[in-house]
Design an enzyme around this catalytic site. Sequence first.
Site, PDB file in Angstrom:
ATOM      1  N   CYS B  85      23.530  -7.558 -31.632  1.00 51.07           N
ATOM      2  CA  CYS B  85      23.410  -6.368 -32.485  1.00 51.07           C
ATOM      3  C   CYS B  85      22.037  -5.719 -32.280  1.00 51.07           C
ATOM      4  O   CYS B  85      21.749  -5.254 -31.187  1.00 51.07           O
ATOM      5  CB  CYS B  85      23.703  -6.722 -33.946  1.00 51.07           C
ATOM      6  SG  CYS B  85      23.983  -5.292 -34.994  1.00 51.07           S
ATOM      7  N   HIS B 188      29.027  -9.095 -33.694  1.00 49.17           N
ATOM      8  CA  HIS B 188      28.468 -10.366 -34.159  1.00 49.17           C
ATOM      9  C   HIS B 188      29.399 -11.532 -33.834  1.00 49.17           C
ATOM     10  O   HIS B 188      30.301 -11.839 -34.614  1.00 49.17           O
ATOM     11  CB  HIS B 188      28.239 -10.311 -35.680  1.00 49.17           C
ATOM     12  CG  HIS B 188      27.119  -9.418 -36.061  1.00 49.17           C
ATOM     13  ND1 HIS B 188      25.806  -9.823 -36.043  1.00 49.17           N
ATOM     14  CD2 HIS B 188      27.099  -8.126 -36.459  1.00 49.17           C
ATOM     15  CE1 HIS B 188      25.023  -8.832 -36.416  1.00 49.17           C
ATOM     16  NE2 HIS B 188      25.782  -7.780 -36.670  1.00 49.17           N
ATOM     17  N   GLU B 190      28.752 -14.585 -34.000  1.00 46.53           N
ATOM     18  CA  GLU B 190      28.551 -15.656 -34.989  1.00 46.53           C
ATOM     19  C   GLU B 190      29.326 -15.396 -36.271  1.00 46.53           C
ATOM     20  O   GLU B 190      29.426 -16.259 -37.128  1.00 46.53           O
ATOM     21  CB  GLU B 190      27.044 -15.803 -35.279  1.00 46.53           C
ATOM     22  CG  GLU B 190      26.409 -14.758 -36.185  1.00 46.53           C
ATOM     23  CD  GLU B 190      26.135 -13.397 -35.528  1.00 46.53           C
ATOM     24  OE1 GLU B 190      26.581 -13.191 -34.382  1.00 46.53           O
ATOM     25  OE2 GLU B 190      25.500 -12.543 -36.184  1.00 46.53           O
TER      26      GLU B 190
END
Lengths: 252, 210
Positions: B85, B188, B190
């Site tokens: 990001c 993202h 994660e």
Amino acid sequence: MLKVRLIPCLDVKDGRVVKGVNFVDLRDAGDPVEQAQIYDKAGADELCFLDITASHENRDTILDVASRTAEQCFMPLTIGGGVRTTEDIRRLLLAGADKVSINTAAVKHPDFVREAAEKFGTQCIVVAIDAKRTGTEKFEIFTHGGREPTGLDAVDWARRMAGYGAGEILLTSMDRDGTGEGFDIPLTRTIADAVSIPVIASGGVGTLDHLVEGVRDGHASAVLAASIFHFGTYSIAEAKQAMDKAGLAVRL
Amino acid sequence: MTNAKDIVIVDYGMGNLRSVVNAFEHLGCRTVIARRGEELDQGDAIVLPGVGAFGEAMRVLHERDLIGPLNRAVIERGRPILGICLGMQVMAESSDELGEHRGLAWLSGRVRRMSGGRVHRLPHVGWNALMVTREAPLFTGLDGERVFYFNHSYSLDCDAGHVLATTEYGETVVAAVRAGNIFGLQFHPERSQQGGLALLGNFLDYAGHC
């Protein structure tokens, strides 16, 4: 194409999950981290915790819930309830929240939203708006679980919060919350059409059709529900299938 | 899947460090949180996470004297790095987010505000599908629709040669880039459940073979 988000919400009090009907009759229903894992595995698009802990001493329980959830769940996590200072936000984000939702503190100090957005970025600041009908097409902001009127017009308020840097609006109809009668569609559409940030519709979902209506008729970017998932009336998969069947873009 | 890599995660005070640490630890890595330049050399690969504003991110990287050590590790020594990001955006030459700011200039390109509007509301937040323009080790085993979680209002315009994947949001948005040992993701991983973890696992596999 961006998918419509389906967001289960868990009310958390003193580190335990509860769910209210019109924010009053609370029923204990378990460990928030266990619940979060269930939703994660089921493919929820995000998860929302609303911390309704009243006593000051227990306010840190949500940080533990956030950090244990973030260790187990690899989906976006929004935490709201009692967010009053940039320090509150910092601690929640450090614990593992991706976004925070600000409600009463925004009404009391609108500049707090601006300050929070400047410090942490628009993308992690959600402003929660609890609105009640006060006339045919008139909606007013309430705080304290719908008990305290503020005199603020919901549409003006939503526009103002977007201008201050809110990244999303979590819009709850206090008239519909806990009733299972569906979103207040005119409210949702009025707010969604007034701003150009995403609006999450909340309050009143009782059937899967209601989820579809929130997006199709209410123009919401995301739909949030608690009871229908929490008490096992419907699964995340059933909800997404219904939305898909109705022609909405969802992540299956 | 990779085993026990040491991953250096750069802490420059910008956002969701914890989520990134959790994801790599879930994949079996040891994580080293680097706040100083000398700590960048303690692992097999570097991750530059980040949410927030571009200018502030660059300011903190300067303040912590991380820019020189990052350049040495990534450009001179060719250590694998993954920017996520804002961590990808700062790899560009510049950004116009809240004023004009210079970036690390590892990627030829600049960051600008997306056009947005009432239909394509900003931030661009939620799960969106990737169009892979160039197959890369990052996408190995990710079959079917590749859908990941995005949350941003600015995007990277860069040299087409860097682009691995794009997504559509009223405009074509650069979603994944690569320039040699440098990888960047606008979304993202994660926070993108199984697909995101698989992608991070692929980055670890790549890092293990350099």
